[in-house]
Design a protein around this motif. Structure first.
Motif, PDB file in Angstrom:
ATOM      1  N   GLN A 133       0.852  -1.188   0.000  1.00 35.28           N
ATOM      2  CA  GLN A 133       0.000   0.000   0.000  1.00 35.28           C
ATOM      3  C   GLN A 133       0.892   1.244   0.000  1.00 35.28           C
ATOM      4  O   GLN A 133       2.031   1.180   0.446  1.00 35.28           O
ATOM      5  N   PRO A 134       0.394   2.386  -0.461  1.00 35.98           N
ATOM      6  CA  PRO A 134       1.220   3.600  -0.469  1.00 35.98           C
ATOM      7  C   PRO A 134       1.764   3.969   0.914  1.00 35.98           C
ATOM      8  O   PRO A 134       2.896   4.425   1.034  1.00 35.98           O
ATOM      9  N   GLU A 135       0.977   3.739   1.973  1.00 32.63           N
ATOM     10  CA  GLU A 135       1.400   4.144   3.315  1.00 32.63           C
ATOM     11  C   GLU A 135       2.125   3.041   4.074  1.00 32.63           C
ATOM     12  O   GLU A 135       2.700   3.292   5.134  1.00 32.63           O
ATOM     13  N   LEU A 136       2.128   1.803   3.564  1.00 36.86           N
ATOM     14  CA  LEU A 136       2.746   0.688   4.276  1.00 36.86           C
ATOM     15  C   LEU A 136       3.138  -0.426   3.318  1.00 36.86           C
ATOM     16  O   LEU A 136       2.360  -0.819   2.454  1.00 36.86           O
ATOM     17  N   SER A 137       4.368  -0.925   3.516  1.00 33.34           N
ATOM     18  CA  SER A 137       4.849  -2.073   2.759  1.00 33.34           C
ATOM     19  C   SER A 137       5.393  -3.104   3.747  1.00 33.34           C
ATOM     20  O   SER A 137       6.143  -2.746   4.658  1.00 33.34           O
ATOM     21  N   VAL A 138       4.994  -4.365   3.560  1.00 32.97           N
ATOM     22  CA  VAL A 138       5.559  -5.463   4.341  1.00 32.97           C
ATOM     23  C   VAL A 138       6.027  -6.509   3.334  1.00 32.97           C
ATOM     24  O   VAL A 138       5.224  -7.007   2.531  1.00 32.97           O
ATOM     25  N   ILE A 139       7.321  -6.811   3.384  1.00 35.28           N
ATOM     26  CA  ILE A 139       7.912  -7.758   2.443  1.00 35.28           C
ATOM     27  C   ILE A 139       8.622  -8.856   3.231  1.00 35.28           C
ATOM     28  O   ILE A 139       9.366  -8.579   4.168  1.00 35.28           O
ATOM     29  N   VAL A 165      26.225 -13.062   5.563  1.00 35.93           N
ATOM     30  CA  VAL A 165      27.603 -13.542   5.493  1.00 35.93           C
ATOM     31  C   VAL A 165      27.705 -14.988   5.983  1.00 35.93           C
ATOM     32  O   VAL A 165      28.802 -15.532   6.076  1.00 35.93           O
ATOM     33  N   SER A 166      26.570 -15.616   6.274  1.00 43.61           N
ATOM     34  CA  SER A 166      26.553 -16.982   6.805  1.00 43.61           C
ATOM     35  C   SER A 166      26.525 -17.998   5.665  1.00 43.61           C
ATOM     36  O   SER A 166      26.426 -17.654   4.492  1.00 43.61           O
ATOM     37  N   SER A 167      26.552 -19.277   6.050  1.00 48.34           N
ATOM     38  CA  SER A 167      26.519 -20.349   5.062  1.00 48.34           C
ATOM     39  C   SER A 167      25.099 -20.885   4.826  1.00 48.34           C
ATOM     40  O   SER A 167      24.917 -21.841   4.084  1.00 48.34           O
ATOM     41  N   GLY A 168      24.100 -20.271   5.462  1.00 48.99           N
ATOM     42  CA  GLY A 168      22.709 -20.675   5.264  1.00 48.99           C
ATOM     43  C   GLY A 168      21.840 -19.503   4.850  1.00 48.99           C
ATOM     44  O   GLY A 168      22.259 -18.346   4.942  1.00 48.99           O
ATOM     45  N   ASP A 169      20.635 -19.805   4.396  1.00 48.78           N
ATOM     46  CA  ASP A 169      19.687 -18.746   4.034  1.00 48.78           C
ATOM     47  C   ASP A 169      19.311 -17.918   5.258  1.00 48.78           C
ATOM     48  O   ASP A 169      19.327 -18.422   6.382  1.00 48.78           O
ATOM     49  N   VAL A 170      18.945 -16.666   5.014  1.00 49.00           N
ATOM     50  CA  VAL A 170      18.329 -15.839   6.045  1.00 49.00           C
ATOM     51  C   VAL A 170      17.005 -15.350   5.485  1.00 49.00           C
ATOM     52  O   VAL A 170      16.910 -14.969   4.312  1.00 49.00           O
ATOM     53  N   GLU A 171      15.947 -15.435   6.298  1.00 43.43           N
ATOM     54  CA  GLU A 171      14.630 -14.922   5.920  1.00 43.43           C
ATOM     55  C   GLU A 171      14.243 -13.870   6.932  1.00 43.43           C
ATOM     56  O   GLU A 171      14.482 -14.027   8.134  1.00 43.43           O
ATOM     57  N   PHE A 172      13.668 -12.772   6.437  1.00 38.44           N
ATOM     58  CA  PHE A 172      13.345 -11.648   7.301  1.00 38.44           C
ATOM     59  C   PHE A 172      12.186 -10.853   6.723  1.00 38.44           C
ATOM     60  O   PHE A 172      11.839 -10.998   5.550  1.00 38.44           O
ATOM     61  N   LEU A 173      11.589 -10.038   7.579  1.00 37.61           N
ATOM     62  CA  LEU A 173      10.553  -9.105   7.154  1.00 37.61           C
ATOM     63  C   LEU A 173      11.160  -7.719   7.044  1.00 37.61           C
ATOM     64  O   LEU A 173      12.003  -7.336   7.869  1.00 37.61           O
ATOM     65  N   VAL A 174      10.711  -6.970   6.044  1.00 43.04           N
ATOM     66  CA  VAL A 174      11.040  -5.551   5.926  1.00 43.04           C
ATOM     67  C   VAL A 174       9.711  -4.805   5.930  1.00 43.04           C
ATOM     68  O   VAL A 174       8.880  -4.979   5.037  1.00 43.04           O
ATOM     69  N   VAL A 175       9.508  -4.001   6.972  1.00 37.41           N
ATOM     70  CA  VAL A 175       8.300  -3.202   7.107  1.00 37.41           C
ATOM     71  C   VAL A 175       8.695  -1.756   6.827  1.00 37.41           C
ATOM     72  O   VAL A 175       9.614  -1.235   7.465  1.00 37.41           O
ATOM     73  N   SER A 176       8.031  -1.111   5.869  1.00 35.17           N
ATOM     74  CA  SER A 176       8.376   0.253   5.467  1.00 35.17           C
ATOM     75  C   SER A 176       7.159   1.157   5.542  1.00 35.17           C
ATOM     76  O   SER A 176       6.075   0.789   5.084  1.00 35.17           O
ATOM     77  N   HIS A 177       7.369   2.348   6.100  1.00 35.15           N
ATOM     78  CA  HIS A 177       6.305   3.358   6.192  1.00 35.15           C
ATOM     79  C   HIS A 177       6.882   4.719   5.806  1.00 35.15           C
ATOM     80  O   HIS A 177       7.770   5.200   6.486  1.00 35.15           O
ATOM     81  N   PRO A 178       6.420   5.343   4.727  1.00 30.98           N
ATOM     82  CA  PRO A 178       5.558   4.780   3.685  1.00 30.98           C
ATOM     83  C   PRO A 178       6.345   3.779   2.837  1.00 30.98           C
ATOM     84  O   PRO A 178       7.524   3.538   3.108  1.00 30.98           O
ATOM     85  N   GLN A 179       5.728   3.257   1.793  1.00 26.46           N
ATOM     86  CA  GLN A 179       6.433   2.318   0.920  1.00 26.46           C
ATOM     87  C   GLN A 179       7.667   2.990   0.312  1.00 26.46           C
ATOM     88  O   GLN A 179       7.769   4.224   0.289  1.00 26.46           O
ATOM     89  N   THR A 180       8.601   2.196  -0.199  1.00 28.57           N
ATOM     90  CA  THR A 180       9.889   2.718  -0.660  1.00 28.57           C
ATOM     91  C   THR A 180       9.965   2.955  -2.165  1.00 28.57           C
ATOM     92  O   THR A 180      10.994   3.414  -2.654  1.00 28.57           O
ATOM     93  N   ARG A 181       8.905   2.690  -2.896  1.00 25.73           N
ATOM     94  CA  ARG A 181       8.950   2.869  -4.357  1.00 25.73           C
ATOM     95  C   ARG A 181       9.315   4.312  -4.706  1.00 25.73           C
ATOM     96  O   ARG A 181       8.670   5.258  -4.264  1.00 25.73           O
ATOM     97  N   GLY A 182      10.422   4.479  -5.458  1.00 22.35           N
ATOM     98  CA  GLY A 182      10.881   5.801  -5.883  1.00 22.35           C
ATOM     99  C   GLY A 182      11.553   6.597  -4.775  1.00 22.35           C
ATOM    100  O   GLY A 182      11.828   7.783  -4.947  1.00 22.35           O
ATOM    101  N   ASP A 183      11.857   5.963  -3.643  1.00 19.43           N
ATOM    102  CA  ASP A 183      12.382   6.656  -2.468  1.00 19.43           C
ATOM    103  C   ASP A 183      13.804   6.215  -2.113  1.00 19.43           C
ATOM    104  O   ASP A 183      14.330   6.579  -1.091  1.00 19.43           O
TER     105      ASP A 183
END
Length: 121
Positions: free
Chosen positions: A25-31, A90-108
């Motif tokens: 959404q324009p005001e919130l991004s969760v990836i 920098v580890s030898s395994g995958d890392v999974e994480f959430l990125v929460v952005s307010h507002p969204q980062t498109r063009g920012d």
């Protein structure tokens, strides 16, 4: 609507990293993102967006304005607008994480110069 990695819009970024848009959404991004071993985001900052990086599995390094934070499962770090940062696996395994952005980062997003020697937390 129920959302998961199985039905969320997916994209590939960087060197074989994955992202799933859970909220777009324009005001919130969760990836939900996945970084394979020995991959890194380009160091950058956002002019308006405030972000929270929150690790779900694995261990990541997040450099924020010259300070290096090691983040394990269930740990996170907030990045204010205008502050250079870079997420790395920098580890030898995958890392999974959430990125929460307010507002969204498109063009920012603005690329920042690489950092030679970050301080460890």
């Amino acid at each position: 609507m129920k959302i998961s990695k199985a039905n969320a819009p997916h994209y590939i970024w960087g060197d074989q990293c994955d992202g799933w848009h859970l909220v777009q959404q324009p005001e919130l991004s969760v990836i939900h993102e996945r970084m394979p071993p020995h991959t890194a985001e380009v160091r950058h900052y956002h002019e308006q967006a405030r972000q929270l990086f929150f690790v779900l599995t694995g261990t990541a390094e997040l450099e924020v304005d010259g300070e290096l934070h090691t983040l394990g499962p269930q740990e996170g770090c907030e990045v204010p607008p205008g502050v250079p940062h870079q997420m790395k696996n920098v580890s030898s395994g995958d890392v999974e994480f959430l990125v929460v952005s307010h507002p969204q980062t498109r063009g920012d997003r603005v690329e920042a110069p690489p950092l030679t020697e970050p301080k460890r937390d």
